[in-house]
Design an enzyme around this catalytic site. Structure first.
Site, PDB file in Angstrom:
ATOM      1  CB  CYS A 140      -0.939  -0.007   1.200  1.00 59.59           C
ATOM      2  SG  CYS A 140      -2.025   1.425   1.255  1.00 59.59           S
ATOM      3  CB  CYS A 143      -0.652   2.516   3.964  1.00 60.02           C
ATOM      4  SG  CYS A 143      -2.119   1.813   3.237  1.00 60.02           S
ATOM      5  CG  ASP A 144       3.226   1.270   4.424  1.00 60.14           C
ATOM      6  OD1 ASP A 144       2.702   1.738   5.450  1.00 60.14           O
ATOM      7  OD2 ASP A 144       3.151   0.068   4.101  1.00 60.14           O
TER       8      ASP A 144
END
Ligand code: NAP
Length: 319
Positions: A140, A143-144
């Site tokens: 992701c 997300c990261d």
């Protein structure tokens, strides 16, 4: 006696549904799932390192800690939790019947399905090791990708769909260069996304290429790639690998009892609603969302499903 509401799943959608249902005095029962080698209670966030885009955590929060906080919040009210999977359902009569992995049979007046979706992985041993240890492999980018560890590095995205292209474009904000590794010579992504990626100077493509190994001990240092035509192998140095080869929704236990779309996600009857093709069964989170796939949107649909279930139960005189 039948439960008023059973929630299947324990990611942001499931816990948010439980908090709302509990505060509506529905005494929700959550089947949070059994730990296995492919999924643990808490879902995909348990594999995420730092979550920096969930409002309310100005310094970020570890995915595991966040799910523990969600769980604790649901317990503060009257939520009953079972660390079991639901292995099969019978929605053909009401109350609905569910079977758990311990062999228990549960009856419920309403059900919220919040079993999420699993990111597809290449399933290379070093990919899995570094993904689980937070060593620079992620499924992701949203997300990261903004984490300091990925700044000014060469980042690799594998996949050729809209997700891969979107993630690659997103990562150009942080990376020195983004390499899209795709197994064919043509992207699957929509023409507009392809155009954007091809005109982005920081993005390079490795066509007809598969990843055969992920290199690095504690953190990723590169990938081993193979040209699918010449079969030649080489190493490519990088500081991060993002897997964007699709998601598989966790719907197999439903055994065809509910309408799914062609990719296996639960279809909802109307936009901005969580009611499924079975009246009294609602869906929330990534299991019904192939598009946003974020913790915050999953939590939002968890809230929606609980409110919708509560209103449906009240309307039917079942509360
Ligand atoms: P997808 O369209 O299914 O694409 C998956 C990609 O991964 C394909 O290019 C596929 O290669 C590749 N792939 C699959 N298994 C692989 C493996 N084992 N090794 C290497 N490569 C592999 O999935 P997605 O990109 O996640 O998109 C899912 C849906 O969401 C799509 O309908 C998409 O349009 C939509 N979406 C839309 C947006 C947007 O509009 N902004 C953004 C994200 C997603 P092949 O091409 O060779 O099969």
């Amino acid at each position: 006696m039948a439960e008023k509401i059973v929630i299947i799943g324990s990611g942001p959608a499931g816990w948010t549904a439980a908090i709302y249902a509990a505060r509506a005095n529905l005494k929700p029962v959550v089947y949070e799932g059994e730990p296995s080698n492919i999924m643990v209670p808490g879902g995909q966030l348990m594999y995420t390192t730092e979550v920096e885009n969930y409002p309310g955590f100005p310094s970020g929060v570890r995915g595991t800690e966040m799910m523990d906080l969600f769980r604790q919040q649901s317990l503060r009210f009257e939520t009953q939790i079972f660390t079991e999977d639901i292995t099969s359902v019978d929605f053909s009569s009401h109350p609905f019947k569910l079977k758990s992995s311990e062999g228990n049979e549960i009856e419920s007046l309403s059900v919220i399905i919040a079993t999420g979706a699993m990111a597809n992985w290449l399933n290379l041993p070093n990919e899995q090791r570094l993904a689980h240890s937070g060593g620079g492999v992620s499924a992701c980018a949203v997300c990261d990708g903004a984490l300091p560890a990925y700044r000014d590095k060469v980042l690799v995205v594998v996949g050729g769909g809209d997700s891969a292209v979107e993630e690659a474009i997103y990562l150009t904000k942080f990376a020195s260069k983004v390499v899209i590794v795709h197994r064919r010579a043509e992207l699957r992504a929509s023409p507009i996304m392809q155009e954007r990626a091809k005109s982005e100077p920081k993005i390079e493509f490795k066509w007809n290429t598969v990843i055969t190994d992920v290199l690095g001990d504690k953190v990723i240092t590169g990938i081993r790639i193979q040209d699918t035509i010449s079969k030649e192998e080489s190493d490519l140095e990088c500081g991060g690998l993002f897997i964007a080869i699709g998601h598989t929704p966790n719907t197999s236990f439903l055994g065809g009892s509910i309408e799914l779309d062609e990719e296996g996600f639960i279809g909802t009857r109307q936009s901005w609603r969580t009611a499924t093709s079975v009246v009294g069964v609602f869906a929330a989170g990534d299991v019904m969302d192939p598009y946003y796939k974020q913790a915050i949107t999953a939590a939002g649909t968890g809230c929606m499903a609980a409110l919708e279930a509560e209103r449906w139960l009240a309307h039917k005189g079942l509360t």
